[in-house]
Motif scaffolding. Structure first.
Motif, PDB file in Angstrom:
ATOM      1  N   GLY A 270       0.789  -1.221   0.000  1.00  0.00           N
ATOM      2  CA  GLY A 270       0.000   0.000   0.000  1.00  0.00           C
ATOM      3  C   GLY A 270       0.820   1.268   0.000  1.00  0.00           C
ATOM      4  O   GLY A 270       0.301   2.352   0.302  1.00  0.00           O
ATOM      5  N   ARG A 271       2.082   1.169  -0.397  1.00  0.00           N
ATOM      6  CA  ARG A 271       2.977   2.330  -0.371  1.00  0.00           C
ATOM      7  C   ARG A 271       3.213   2.924  -1.760  1.00  0.00           C
ATOM      8  O   ARG A 271       3.881   3.932  -1.894  1.00  0.00           O
ATOM      9  CB  ARG A 271       4.320   1.932   0.244  1.00  0.00           C
ATOM     10  CG  ARG A 271       4.197   1.300   1.623  1.00  0.00           C
ATOM     11  CD  ARG A 271       5.538   0.837   2.141  1.00  0.00           C
ATOM     12  NE  ARG A 271       6.399   1.947   2.482  1.00  0.00           N
ATOM     13  CZ  ARG A 271       7.716   1.865   2.686  1.00  0.00           C
ATOM     14  NH1 ARG A 271       8.311   0.685   2.521  1.00  0.00           N
ATOM     15  NH2 ARG A 271       8.423   2.913   3.003  1.00  0.00           N
ATOM     16  N   MET A 272       2.694   2.275  -2.798  1.00  0.00           N
ATOM     17  CA  MET A 272       2.860   2.743  -4.170  1.00  0.00           C
ATOM     18  C   MET A 272       1.489   2.814  -4.827  1.00  0.00           C
ATOM     19  O   MET A 272       0.690   1.875  -4.747  1.00  0.00           O
ATOM     20  CB  MET A 272       3.772   1.800  -4.955  1.00  0.00           C
ATOM     21  CG  MET A 272       3.992   2.179  -6.410  1.00  0.00           C
ATOM     22  SD  MET A 272       5.168   1.061  -7.231  1.00  0.00           S
ATOM     23  CE  MET A 272       6.715   1.596  -6.474  1.00  0.00           C
ATOM     24  N   ALA A 273       1.208   3.934  -5.497  1.00  0.00           N
ATOM     25  CA  ALA A 273      -0.121   4.135  -6.075  1.00  0.00           C
ATOM     26  C   ALA A 273      -0.292   3.434  -7.416  1.00  0.00           C
ATOM     27  O   ALA A 273      -1.329   2.819  -7.677  1.00  0.00           O
ATOM     28  CB  ALA A 273      -0.397   5.629  -6.227  1.00  0.00           C
ATOM     29  N   LEU A 274       0.711   3.524  -8.282  1.00  0.00           N
ATOM     30  CA  LEU A 274       0.641   2.965  -9.626  1.00  0.00           C
ATOM     31  C   LEU A 274       1.836   2.046  -9.850  1.00  0.00           C
ATOM     32  O   LEU A 274       2.985   2.462  -9.668  1.00  0.00           O
ATOM     33  CB  LEU A 274       0.646   4.073 -10.686  1.00  0.00           C
ATOM     34  CG  LEU A 274      -0.425   5.168 -10.560  1.00  0.00           C
ATOM     35  CD1 LEU A 274      -0.236   6.211 -11.663  1.00  0.00           C
ATOM     36  CD2 LEU A 274      -1.818   4.564 -10.623  1.00  0.00           C
ATOM     37  N   PHE A 275       1.553   0.812 -10.255  1.00  0.00           N
ATOM     38  CA  PHE A 275       2.596  -0.189 -10.459  1.00  0.00           C
ATOM     39  C   PHE A 275       2.473  -0.721 -11.876  1.00  0.00           C
ATOM     40  O   PHE A 275       1.557  -1.466 -12.200  1.00  0.00           O
ATOM     41  CB  PHE A 275       2.442  -1.310  -9.440  1.00  0.00           C
ATOM     42  CG  PHE A 275       3.329  -2.505  -9.664  1.00  0.00           C
ATOM     43  CD1 PHE A 275       4.702  -2.357  -9.823  1.00  0.00           C
ATOM     44  CD2 PHE A 275       2.789  -3.784  -9.688  1.00  0.00           C
ATOM     45  CE1 PHE A 275       5.522  -3.468 -10.025  1.00  0.00           C
ATOM     46  CE2 PHE A 275       3.596  -4.906  -9.879  1.00  0.00           C
ATOM     47  CZ  PHE A 275       4.966  -4.741 -10.047  1.00  0.00           C
ATOM     48  N   GLN A 276       3.388  -0.328 -12.758  1.00  0.00           N
ATOM     49  CA  GLN A 276       3.334  -0.732 -14.164  1.00  0.00           C
ATOM     50  C   GLN A 276       4.022  -2.077 -14.331  1.00  0.00           C
ATOM     51  O   GLN A 276       5.203  -2.222 -14.027  1.00  0.00           O
ATOM     52  CB  GLN A 276       4.004   0.328 -15.034  1.00  0.00           C
ATOM     53  CG  GLN A 276       3.899   0.049 -16.527  1.00  0.00           C
ATOM     54  CD  GLN A 276       4.217   1.273 -17.365  1.00  0.00           C
ATOM     55  OE1 GLN A 276       3.677   2.348 -17.148  1.00  0.00           O
ATOM     56  NE2 GLN A 276       5.103   1.123 -18.331  1.00  0.00           N
ATOM     57  N   SER A 277       3.266  -3.058 -14.827  1.00  0.00           N
ATOM     58  CA  SER A 277       3.825  -4.408 -14.930  1.00  0.00           C
ATOM     59  C   SER A 277       2.968  -5.242 -15.872  1.00  0.00           C
ATOM     60  O   SER A 277       2.105  -4.720 -16.576  1.00  0.00           O
ATOM     61  CB  SER A 277       3.911  -5.055 -13.537  1.00  0.00           C
ATOM     62  OG  SER A 277       4.665  -6.255 -13.586  1.00  0.00           O
ATOM     63  N   ALA A 289      -3.068  -8.223  -2.315  1.00  0.00           N
ATOM     64  CA  ALA A 289      -3.388  -6.807  -2.130  1.00  0.00           C
ATOM     65  C   ALA A 289      -4.503  -6.665  -1.096  1.00  0.00           C
ATOM     66  O   ALA A 289      -5.599  -7.198  -1.277  1.00  0.00           O
ATOM     67  CB  ALA A 289      -3.801  -6.178  -3.457  1.00  0.00           C
ATOM     68  N   GLY A 290      -4.225  -5.917  -0.041  1.00  0.00           N
ATOM     69  CA  GLY A 290      -5.222  -5.713   1.006  1.00  0.00           C
ATOM     70  C   GLY A 290      -5.963  -4.406   0.854  1.00  0.00           C
ATOM     71  O   GLY A 290      -6.302  -3.759   1.857  1.00  0.00           O
ATOM     72  N   PHE A 291      -6.229  -3.996  -0.365  1.00  0.00           N
ATOM     73  CA  PHE A 291      -6.905  -2.736  -0.652  1.00  0.00           C
ATOM     74  C   PHE A 291      -7.653  -2.872  -1.968  1.00  0.00           C
ATOM     75  O   PHE A 291      -7.493  -3.871  -2.685  1.00  0.00           O
ATOM     76  CB  PHE A 291      -5.888  -1.588  -0.730  1.00  0.00           C
ATOM     77  CG  PHE A 291      -4.678  -1.903  -1.573  1.00  0.00           C
ATOM     78  CD1 PHE A 291      -4.701  -1.791  -2.969  1.00  0.00           C
ATOM     79  CD2 PHE A 291      -3.496  -2.335  -0.984  1.00  0.00           C
ATOM     80  CE1 PHE A 291      -3.599  -2.102  -3.748  1.00  0.00           C
ATOM     81  CE2 PHE A 291      -2.378  -2.655  -1.747  1.00  0.00           C
ATOM     82  CZ  PHE A 291      -2.429  -2.541  -3.138  1.00  0.00           C
ATOM     83  N   HIS A 292      -8.470  -1.892  -2.290  1.00  0.00           N
ATOM     84  CA  HIS A 292      -9.178  -1.911  -3.566  1.00  0.00           C
ATOM     85  C   HIS A 292      -8.184  -1.597  -4.685  1.00  0.00           C
ATOM     86  O   HIS A 292      -7.428  -0.630  -4.595  1.00  0.00           O
ATOM     87  CB  HIS A 292     -10.306  -0.880  -3.568  1.00  0.00           C
ATOM     88  CG  HIS A 292     -11.374  -1.166  -2.556  1.00  0.00           C
ATOM     89  ND1 HIS A 292     -11.389  -0.568  -1.306  1.00  0.00           N
ATOM     90  CD2 HIS A 292     -12.443  -1.991  -2.595  1.00  0.00           C
ATOM     91  CE1 HIS A 292     -12.424  -1.010  -0.628  1.00  0.00           C
ATOM     92  NE2 HIS A 292     -13.085  -1.878  -1.380  1.00  0.00           N
TER      93      HIS A 292
END
Length: 429
Positions: A270-277, A289-292
């Motif tokens: 939960g420390r990075m907003a956008l993860f390109q992969s 992932a523990g978030f939406h």
């Protein structure tokens, strides 16, 4: 006393002989020539534990229809896979079949089966065209495509977007540009920086970052058999991503250079907003992932949205002692019935085009829209490179670009040096 010792020694010798007899019996059962209980044994080498279950299910079905052949899976971790395969092929002890994506050196040295000769030219009709192109060299096909990565997309932490006041719809129209007046991506990253440790994951990441930016800048990795990234589009692309790291809109290269999982872990924490992969991280994100979260298209560049579409194939070892059994296994793994298992649990996108819907259906049932991975490939794509000596070239490039992302070598100098070293390494394969 001597008699007691003699008896004990006799019992010990008899015990050893019993063990030897059992070992001999086991050896006869397994067979030194690749037979087990009258069945021919062939071995398939892969590098990813998460594929074992799917392959086992597929191969069990094959074995029910082919009871005279047994296929065993060998797992060699990715970190040592390339080096061990190279040594084993050279030493004549490689498995009968093995995963590959960089196959040219093996094909040129006569170590691979000619797939066209083994399966017939019609076999390619059902496979992903890009994968067929990737594994074709000098007019011959050298591997049976197994799965494709799809294109690159952006994993989105929707909770962080909401906290920063960024609407998900804004991501669809984002563009990066070396011209600040045309750049709409960096301003959004600055907004996301107010709610996250790192808004984005710019780094020396060949497939997920370097290729999409190079392609969307209008550049190429290779041209006419030589490296071509030292160009104005290359300087624009790498200059932009290095700038994101320097401005702390992405993690420090001190972290990402030493750990290929740093950005993924930061996103999962939960420390990075956008993860390109790519799709290869989809199952991990879905499970941890523990978030939406959701998926979005990658930002467009001066030349639009451009992605690579890498494939993994199974090659047949030309030195196998069981070429007919290997041919039958290759035919099964390249068939719709054999290949679809790889998509049933959402692990990856099958290379047989008719079975790719299986992958989409799995994720749809789990509420995940995977269309960004497919939609990005409707436009231009960029080759992930290849050719004889390509692994050595990649190895030469990486430390130079690592230093560039650390800010120790200016982008123009780093690209010029990396291209020279890459061409030299490829020539000395």
């Amino acid at each position: 006393m001597r008699s007691r010792h003699l008896k004990e020694s006799t019992r010990a010798v008899l015990g050893i002989l019993a063990v030897v007899v059992l070992l001999v019996a086991a050896a006869l059962w397994l067979g030194r020539d690749g037979e087990s209980g009258g069945r021919t044994v062939v071995r398939l080498r892969i590098w990813d534990q998460s594929f074992v279950t799917a392959y086992r299910a597929s191969l069990d079905e094959f074995q029910r229809a082919n009871p005279d052949v047994e296929v065993r899976i060998t797992l060699v971790p990715w970190a040592s896979y390339a080096q061990k395969l190279r040594l084993d092929v050279a030493g004549g002890i490689a498995d009968d079949l093995f995963w590959t994506n960089l196959y040219e050196d093996y094909a040129d040295s006569g170590h691979l089966m000619d797939i066209g000769a083994a399966l017939g030219s019609d076999a390619t009709r059902s496979w992903d065209p890009q994968a067929v192109t990737q594994f074709t060299r000098d007019g011959k096909l050298w591997a049976v495509p197994q799965f494709v990565d799809g294109g690159t997309a952006v994993y989105v932490n929707q909770d962080l977007l909401a906290r920063a006041g960024v609407e998900p719809g804004e991501l669809a129209g984002l563009r990066w540009s070396p011209d600040p007046g045309q750049d709409t991506f960096r301003p959004v990253l600055r907004r996301l920086a107010t709610v996250s440790a790192w808004p984005y994951n710019a780094a020396n990441d060949f497939q997920s970052i370097s290729l999409p930016y190079l392609g969307s800048a209008g550049g190429q990795l290779q041209r006419d058999g030589r490296f071509a990234f030292d160009s104005q589009p290359g300087r624009d692309a790498y200059g932009y991503t290095v700038g994101l790291v320097a401005d702390r809109l992405s993690p420090s290269a001190a972290d990402t250079n030493t750990s290929g999982d740093f950005a993924k872990n930061a996103f999962l924490q939960g420390r990075m907003a956008l993860f390109q992969s790519g799709t290869f991280n989809l199952a991990t994100v879905a499970q941890n992932a523990g978030f939406h979260w959701g998926l979005a298209m990658i930002p467009a560049g001066p030349a639009g949205r451009v992605s690579a579409d890498n494939a993994i194939g199974v090659a047949g070892n030309a030195a196998t002692a069981h070429p007919e059994a290997v041919r039958r296994v290759l035919a099964w793994l390249g068939s719709a019935a054999g290949n679809r298992y790889l998509g049933l649990d959402g692990t990856t996108i099958p290379a047989v085009v008719s079975e790719q819907q299986v992958y989409r259906d799995y994720w749809a049932r789990h509420g995940v829209d995977v269309s960004p991975f497919f939609d990005v490939l409707r436009g231009a794509t960029i080759s992930a490179g290849g050719g004889a000596g390509f692994p050595a070239a990649r190895q030469a490039i990486t430390p130079i670009l690592d230093e560039m992302y650390l800010g120790r070598i200016p982008v123009p100098e780093a690209l010029a040096r990396a291209q020279r070293e890459a061409d030299a390494a490829a020539a000395q394969r």
